[in-house]
Design a protein around this motif. Sequence first.
Motif, PDB file in Angstrom:
ATOM      1  N   LEU A   1       0.815  -1.213   0.000  1.00 38.19           N
ATOM      2  CA  LEU A   1       0.000   0.000   0.000  1.00 38.19           C
ATOM      3  C   LEU A   1       0.854   1.270   0.000  1.00 38.19           C
ATOM      4  CD1 LEU A   1      -2.888  -1.033   2.383  1.00 38.19           C
ATOM      5  CD2 LEU A   1      -2.912  -0.868  -0.109  1.00 38.19           C
ATOM      6  N   TRP A   2       2.051   1.193   0.519  1.00 38.86           N
ATOM      7  CA  TRP A   2       2.932   2.363   0.551  1.00 38.86           C
ATOM      8  C   TRP A   2       3.549   2.625  -0.820  1.00 38.86           C
ATOM      9  CZ3 TRP A   2       7.801   2.575   4.191  1.00 38.86           C
ATOM     10  CH2 TRP A   2       8.376   3.829   4.136  1.00 38.86           C
TER      11      TRP A   2
ATOM     12  N   SER B   1       0.259   5.646  -0.194  1.00 43.99           N
ATOM     13  CA  SER B   1       0.854   6.517   0.818  1.00 43.99           C
ATOM     14  C   SER B   1       1.282   5.697   2.025  1.00 43.99           C
ATOM     15  CB  SER B   1      -0.148   7.592   1.251  1.00 43.99           C
ATOM     16  OG  SER B   1      -1.217   7.013   1.969  1.00 43.99           O
ATOM     17  N   PHE B   2       2.205   6.278   2.757  1.00 44.81           N
ATOM     18  CA  PHE B   2       2.696   5.623   3.968  1.00 44.81           C
ATOM     19  C   PHE B   2       1.579   5.487   5.000  1.00 44.81           C
ATOM     20  CE2 PHE B   2       4.342   6.060   8.297  1.00 44.81           C
ATOM     21  CZ  PHE B   2       5.094   4.911   8.382  1.00 44.81           C
TER      22      PHE B   2
ATOM     23  N   ALA C   1       0.337   2.113   6.773  1.00 46.09           N
ATOM     24  CA  ALA C   1       0.489   1.951   8.218  1.00 46.09           C
ATOM     25  C   ALA C   1      -0.849   1.623   8.872  1.00 46.09           C
ATOM     26  CB  ALA C   1       1.088   3.213   8.819  1.00 46.09           C
ATOM     27  N   ILE C   2      -1.919   2.282   8.441  1.00 45.43           N
ATOM     28  CA  ILE C   2      -3.238   2.017   9.021  1.00 45.43           C
ATOM     29  C   ILE C   2      -3.693   0.600   8.693  1.00 45.43           C
ATOM     30  CG2 ILE C   2      -5.683   2.641   8.874  1.00 45.43           C
ATOM     31  CD1 ILE C   2      -4.737   5.570   8.591  1.00 45.43           C
ATOM     32  N   ALA C   3      -3.555   0.193   7.444  1.00 42.87           N
ATOM     33  CA  ALA C   3      -3.964  -1.157   7.049  1.00 42.87           C
ATOM     34  C   ALA C   3      -3.124  -2.217   7.771  1.00 42.87           C
ATOM     35  CB  ALA C   3      -3.844  -1.326   5.539  1.00 42.87           C
ATOM     36  N   ALA C   4      -1.837  -1.962   7.917  1.00 43.41           N
ATOM     37  CA  ALA C   4      -0.966  -2.912   8.610  1.00 43.41           C
ATOM     38  C   ALA C   4      -1.348  -3.013  10.086  1.00 43.41           C
ATOM     39  CB  ALA C   4       0.489  -2.488   8.465  1.00 43.41           C
TER      40      ALA C   4
END
Length: 80
Positions: free
Chosen positions: A47-48, A54-55, A59-62
């Motif tokens: 996703l990044w 975007s980062f 980060a949110i999905a992770a």
Amino acid sequence: MADPHAQDDYVRGSQEISEQASTFDLFMGLTKWGSLLIAVTLVMLVLWFQPGGSFIAGAIAAFVLLVVGIFALRKKKSQH
């Protein structure tokens, strides 16, 4: 050649297996939590670094995958 009717000292189910059982439990735990770590890392990186990614989205999905994975993979309490 060995006599198939000869008696030997081995009795099935009589050996101590606590060390093998603890090794198996450790291996399964490392496999389970290692797989979750790899999945979280892959989701974040995909996703990044995708075009338009975007980062923050990674980060949110992770983080969401990590929380769901922890709840899904933790040991269940025994019913004894």
